[in-house]
Design a protein around this motif. Structure first.
Motif, mmCIF file in Angstrom:
data_model
loop_
_atom_site.group_PDB
_atom_site.id
_atom_site.type_symbol
_atom_site.label_atom_id
_atom_site.label_comp_id
_atom_site.label_asym_id
_atom_site.label_seq_id
_atom_site.Cartn_x
_atom_site.Cartn_y
_atom_site.Cartn_z
ATOM 1 N N VAL A 1 -33.239 14.582 -26.205
ATOM 2 C CA VAL A 1 -32.040 13.982 -25.609
ATOM 3 C C VAL A 1 -32.058 14.224 -24.095
ATOM 4 C CG1 VAL A 1 -29.520 14.026 -25.550
ATOM 5 C CG2 VAL A 1 -30.711 14.270 -27.734
ATOM 6 N N HIS A 2 -31.916 13.125 -23.346
ATOM 7 C CA HIS A 2 -31.970 13.182 -21.879
ATOM 8 C C HIS A 2 -30.566 12.903 -21.343
ATOM 9 C CE1 HIS A 2 -33.561 12.970 -17.924
ATOM 10 N NE2 HIS A 2 -33.743 11.675 -17.825
ATOM 11 N N GLY A 3 -29.680 13.867 -21.503
ATOM 12 C CA GLY A 3 -28.288 13.708 -21.070
ATOM 13 C C GLY A 3 -27.529 12.806 -22.015
ATOM 14 N N SER B 1 -31.947 17.469 -18.602
ATOM 15 C CA SER B 1 -30.844 16.930 -17.798
ATOM 16 C C SER B 1 -31.313 15.740 -16.973
ATOM 17 C CB SER B 1 -30.363 17.994 -16.808
ATOM 18 O OG SER B 1 -29.438 18.834 -17.394
ATOM 19 N N PRO B 2 -30.456 14.752 -16.799
ATOM 20 C CA PRO B 2 -30.780 13.678 -15.852
ATOM 21 C C PRO B 2 -30.909 14.239 -14.430
ATOM 22 C CG PRO B 2 -29.008 13.010 -17.307
ATOM 23 C CD PRO B 2 -29.223 14.475 -17.541
ATOM 24 N N SER B 3 -31.835 13.685 -13.680
ATOM 25 C CA SER B 3 -32.082 14.066 -12.276
ATOM 26 C C SER B 3 -32.387 15.550 -12.080
ATOM 27 C CB SER B 3 -30.892 13.686 -11.378
ATOM 28 O OG SER B 3 -30.599 12.327 -11.533
ATOM 29 N N MET B 4 -32.737 16.235 -13.144
ATOM 30 C CA MET B 4 -33.132 17.648 -13.068
ATOM 31 C C MET B 4 -32.068 18.539 -12.440
ATOM 32 S SD MET B 4 -35.912 17.370 -14.524
ATOM 33 C CE MET B 4 -36.603 15.826 -15.022
ATOM 34 N N HIS C 1 -42.029 12.327 -21.674
ATOM 35 C CA HIS C 1 -41.616 11.082 -21.009
ATOM 36 C C HIS C 1 -40.103 10.999 -21.005
ATOM 37 C CE1 HIS C 1 -45.775 9.910 -21.663
ATOM 38 N NE2 HIS C 1 -45.618 10.237 -22.935
ATOM 39 N N ASP C 2 -39.541 10.638 -19.884
ATOM 40 C CA ASP C 2 -38.099 10.372 -19.824
ATOM 41 C C ASP C 2 -37.905 8.866 -19.763
ATOM 42 O OD1 ASP C 2 -37.764 13.056 -19.800
ATOM 43 O OD2 ASP C 2 -37.142 13.207 -17.709
ATOM 44 N N VAL C 3 -37.110 8.366 -20.689
ATOM 45 C CA VAL C 3 -36.891 6.920 -20.788
ATOM 46 C C VAL C 3 -35.559 6.622 -20.111
ATOM 47 C CG1 VAL C 3 -36.732 4.970 -22.359
ATOM 48 C CG2 VAL C 3 -38.164 6.946 -22.956
ATOM 49 N N GLU C 4 -35.631 6.061 -18.901
ATOM 50 C CA GLU C 4 -34.439 5.931 -18.068
ATOM 51 C C GLU C 4 -33.567 4.731 -18.422
ATOM 52 O OE1 GLU C 4 -35.023 8.909 -17.056
ATOM 53 O OE2 GLU C 4 -34.780 8.644 -14.911
ATOM 54 N N LEU C 5 -34.220 3.627 -18.745
ATOM 55 C CA LEU C 5 -33.502 2.358 -18.935
ATOM 56 C C LEU C 5 -34.087 1.587 -20.119
ATOM 57 C CD1 LEU C 5 -33.579 1.325 -15.178
ATOM 58 C CD2 LEU C 5 -31.468 1.767 -16.449
ATOM 59 N N TYR D 1 -25.260 10.045 -20.240
ATOM 60 C CA TYR D 1 -25.415 8.941 -19.295
ATOM 61 C C TYR D 1 -26.437 9.456 -18.282
ATOM 62 C CZ TYR D 1 -20.620 9.316 -20.967
ATOM 63 O OH TYR D 1 -19.532 9.540 -21.734
ATOM 64 N N HIS D 2 -26.811 8.622 -17.320
ATOM 65 C CA HIS D 2 -27.784 9.123 -16.344
ATOM 66 C C HIS D 2 -27.116 9.198 -14.978
ATOM 67 C CE1 HIS D 2 -31.645 9.850 -14.445
ATOM 68 N NE2 HIS D 2 -32.194 9.959 -15.627
ATOM 69 N N ASP D 3 -26.093 10.036 -14.870
ATOM 70 C CA ASP D 3 -25.450 10.206 -13.564
ATOM 71 C C ASP D 3 -25.611 11.665 -13.110
ATOM 72 O OD1 ASP D 3 -23.631 11.750 -14.947
ATOM 73 O OD2 ASP D 3 -22.097 10.187 -15.032
HETATM 74 ZN ZN LIG Z 1 -34.138 10.699 -16.035
#
Ligand SMILES: [Zn+2]
Length: 320
Positions: A132-134, A169-172, A79-83, A136-138
């Motif tokens: 860890v998913h990045g 990575s964010p946004s793959m 699961h990626d937790v975006e916000l 920031y998410h940019d």
């Molecule tokens: Zn994401």
């Protein structure tokens, strides 16, 4: 050992999508969705030969001896937790999976919202994994090596502080060579086939693989996701059932590969919640888990990503 085409992807590929991701922060969310839906609709008819199934992705690695305990295929739930709203729903997912006997990983974005140490501990105490998913998410991680290296220092701090071994990575967006700078055991920023992603070249395999930076460099295990992302399926394509998940899972099971799914708590609506404009019923995810249990009882190895990485490293070492 093999490396993926994605590692050396031409930065000008998928030019249109990349421009979109660069200007995305300036566009209101509803308009972003409208534009992304248009992109997906337009692309759909041109990619049917490789999506959701790319028949060429079935090749087994050299020396393949099969999954642990002779299981037919492998299953990895992530699961990626975006916000912050996704962060608040992690316990709902944990409860659902625990009740059904599954375990998964949760990837958090350390500097986008407050990541609770209590939640991380609760997840790991219950047999789940944190990644860890990045930072920031940019979409700016790979704009230059300098930018990436600066961020890598901080990402490594979080990997250490949170005692994590996994990264996405964010946004793959990815550069498999650059992320050798990260102190992790595995990365999971790629996919077998997903032409709807901004960097849309797939790895073309439904198996993990080792990324090798050369004799003096580190190696890590790459875990491509192989099931369609929930956001693509239910928000962009507006699917009202899980038929595409089932179809792909059946195919992976038949071929003996790794079914790796990414879902996002941010987009799941749980009981009693009012449905937001970019949410789908959590019941779809539950139905997917039930389908696996009912149809494939005893036939799959359900692994956390870190266990999958450990297994793969051992397999490649033993078969070398
Ligand atoms: Zn994401």
């Amino acid at each position: 050992m093999r490396s993926a085409p994605c590692a050396f992807v031409d930065p000008m590929l998928n030019y249109q999508n990349r421009i979109f991701y660069l200007i995305k922060p300036l566009i209101p969310r509803r308009l972003q969705l409208f534009l992304r839906r248009k992109i997906v609709q337009r692309k759909l008819s041109t990619v049917k030969h490789i999506w959701p199934i790319d028949e060429k992705a079935v090749q087994r690695p050299e020396g393949w001896a099969g999954w642990p305990d002779g299981k037919r295929f492998a299953l990895v739930l992530t699961h990626d937790v975006e916000l912050a709203r996704g962060h608040e729903r992690c316990r709902d997912i944990m409860a659902l999976e625990k009740q059904m006997g599954f375990r998964s990983s949760f990837n958090f974005v350390p500097e986008r919202y407050d990541v609770s140490a209590e939640l991380r501990n609760e997840l790991t105490r219950n047999g789940f994994e944190v990644g860890v998913h990045g930072l920031y998410h940019d979409g700016k991680y790979y704009t230059s090596k300098k930018v990436f290296q600066k961020r890598a220092v901080k990402i490594n701090q979080y990997l250490q502080e949170w005692e994590c071994v996994g990264f996405r990575s964010p946004s793959m967006l990815c550069n498999l060579e650059w992320i050798l700078d990260l102190n992790m055991e595995y990365d999971s920023s790629t996919f077998d086939t997903d032409p709807f992603e901004p960097q849309s070249e797939g790895t073309g395999t439904i198996f993990p693989f080792i990324v090798n930076g050369g004799p003096s460099r580190k190696t890590y295990v790459e875990l491509p996701y192989t099931l369609v992302q929930d956001f693509t399926l239910f928000i962009l394509m507006k699917e009202k059932n899980i038929d595409i998940w089932k179809k792909k899972l059946d195919w992976i099971a038949e071929k003996g590969g790794m079914a790796l799914i990414i879902t996002h708590p941010d987009y799941m609506r749980f009981n009693g919640e009012k449905q937001g404009f970019e949410e789908y019923p959590a019941g779809y995810y539950r139905a997917f888990l039930e389908y696996i249990q009912e149809r494939y009882a005893g036939q799959y190895w359900q692994a956390l990503p870190r266990d999958m990485a450990g297994f793969w490293r051992k397999f490649t070492t033993d078969s070398a």
